[in-house]
Design an enzyme around this catalytic site. Structure first.
Site, PDB file in Angstrom:
ATOM      1  N   SER A  48      54.912 -22.662  -6.281  1.00 50.76           N
ATOM      2  CA  SER A  48      54.638 -21.227  -6.802  1.00 50.76           C
ATOM      3  C   SER A  48      55.467 -20.719  -7.793  1.00 50.76           C
ATOM      4  CB  SER A  48      54.932 -20.320  -5.525  1.00 50.76           C
ATOM      5  OG  SER A  48      56.392 -20.261  -5.063  1.00 50.76           O
ATOM      6  N   HIS A  76      49.010 -21.804  -2.671  1.00 49.44           N
ATOM      7  CA  HIS A  76      48.966 -21.198  -4.036  1.00 49.44           C
ATOM      8  C   HIS A  76      48.020 -21.896  -4.901  1.00 49.44           C
ATOM      9  CE1 HIS A  76      53.084 -20.197  -2.610  1.00 49.44           C
ATOM     10  NE2 HIS A  76      52.913 -18.874  -3.370  1.00 49.44           N
ATOM     11  N   LYS A 107      47.029 -13.987  -0.603  1.00 43.78           N
ATOM     12  CA  LYS A 107      47.183 -14.333  -1.776  1.00 43.78           C
ATOM     13  C   LYS A 107      45.910 -14.189  -2.542  1.00 43.78           C
ATOM     14  CE  LYS A 107      51.537 -16.904  -1.419  1.00 43.78           C
ATOM     15  NZ  LYS A 107      51.750 -16.638   0.032  1.00 43.78           N
TER      16      LYS A 107
END
Length: 262
Positions: A48, A76, A107
């Site tokens: 990340s 991610h 996310k």
């Protein structure tokens, strides 16, 4: 991730930490653990802070050589990396070689909460029966679960979303390089850290960027290593080409501003 470290502590497995994306060091750890009944290699898919991608093709080769299973935390990468946004294993074509994939429904998926663990049915059943964090956690809010299902449907059925984020990522990284600004990470990753080194410079430039109409966050020690301060940019499929270029130009203006002050 802290949750993975907690999981290792809960299961009382012996832990070996290998250097970041260092396959020689990973191999040394696998050699040391040959007397163990089960070996599990755990890695992020996309990291990340740097936007770099684990070399899963090489990790698979080592796993097969030393009889180890693989677990990938793809939090991610889910939704935008690899074929149809299915994550890092599909980027390398090794999705059938990964035993466990964990990820988030926040996310890129936009759910803001919840996550999942995917793998062999036997592994999932053990987690359901033995995983204390799962057993003693409250369930997801139904509306969030429904929203996440819809997000998955949109990604699968509308390739324009993936095409947009890939196009925006390429545009941003290419134009930043033209202006002498170094973006770290994998060239196709929309997590694009702009490496500056000095912590004060990173913070000051983030403030200058805000004056230019762009909100970005500076990261420095202890979040990242000393001398590795950066501004992390996250490109979205929702950004227009004009917005991406506005961000690039704001970086260029901020860069010149601080160079002129020297």
């Amino acid at each position: 991730h802290a949750s993975i470290i907690d999981g290792i502590r809960l299961c009382k497995a012996q832990r070996h930490r290998y250097k970041h994306m260092d396959m020689a060091d990973l191999e040394e750890c696998l050699i040391k653990s040959q007397d163990k009944r089960i070996r599990l290699i755990v890695t992020d898919g996309v990291f990340s802070m740097d936007g770099d991608v684990a070399p899963l093709d090489k990790i698979v080769m080592l796993a097969e050589k030393y009889d180890a299973a693989i677990m990938v935390d793809d939090s991610h990468a889910t939704g935008f990396m690899g074929e149809l946004g299915r994550g890092t294993p599909t980027l390398f074509g090794v999705q059938d070689k990964v035993a466990i994939i964990t990820s988030t429904l926040g996310k890129a998926m936009g759910g803001a909460s919840g996550g999942f663990c995917s793998g062999l049915s036997e592994v999932v059943q053990i987690q359901r029966q033995k995983g204390r964090p799962y057993l003693f956690s409250n369930t997801m809010v139904p509306s969030v679960a429904a929203g996440c299902r819809e997000a998955l449907r949109l990604i699968k059925q509308d390739p324009a979303v993936l095409e947009s984020i890939q196009r925006n990522t390429k545009l941003f990284r290419t134009e930043m390089e033209k202006r002498g600004l170094v973006c770290g990470g994998h060239p196709t990753c929309p997590i694009a850290p702009v490496h500056l080194g000095d912590a004060k410079l990173a913070a000051d430039m983030a403030n200058k960027m805000l004056e230019e109409g762009i909100y970005v966050i500076a990261f420095s020690y202890p979040v990242v290593a000393k001398g590795a301060a950066r501004i992390r940019v996250q490109i979205s499929a929702a950004h227009t080409e004009e917005q991406v270029m506005q961000c690039v130009e704001a970086f260029a203006v901020s860069k010149k501003f601080f160079e002129d002050k020297k």
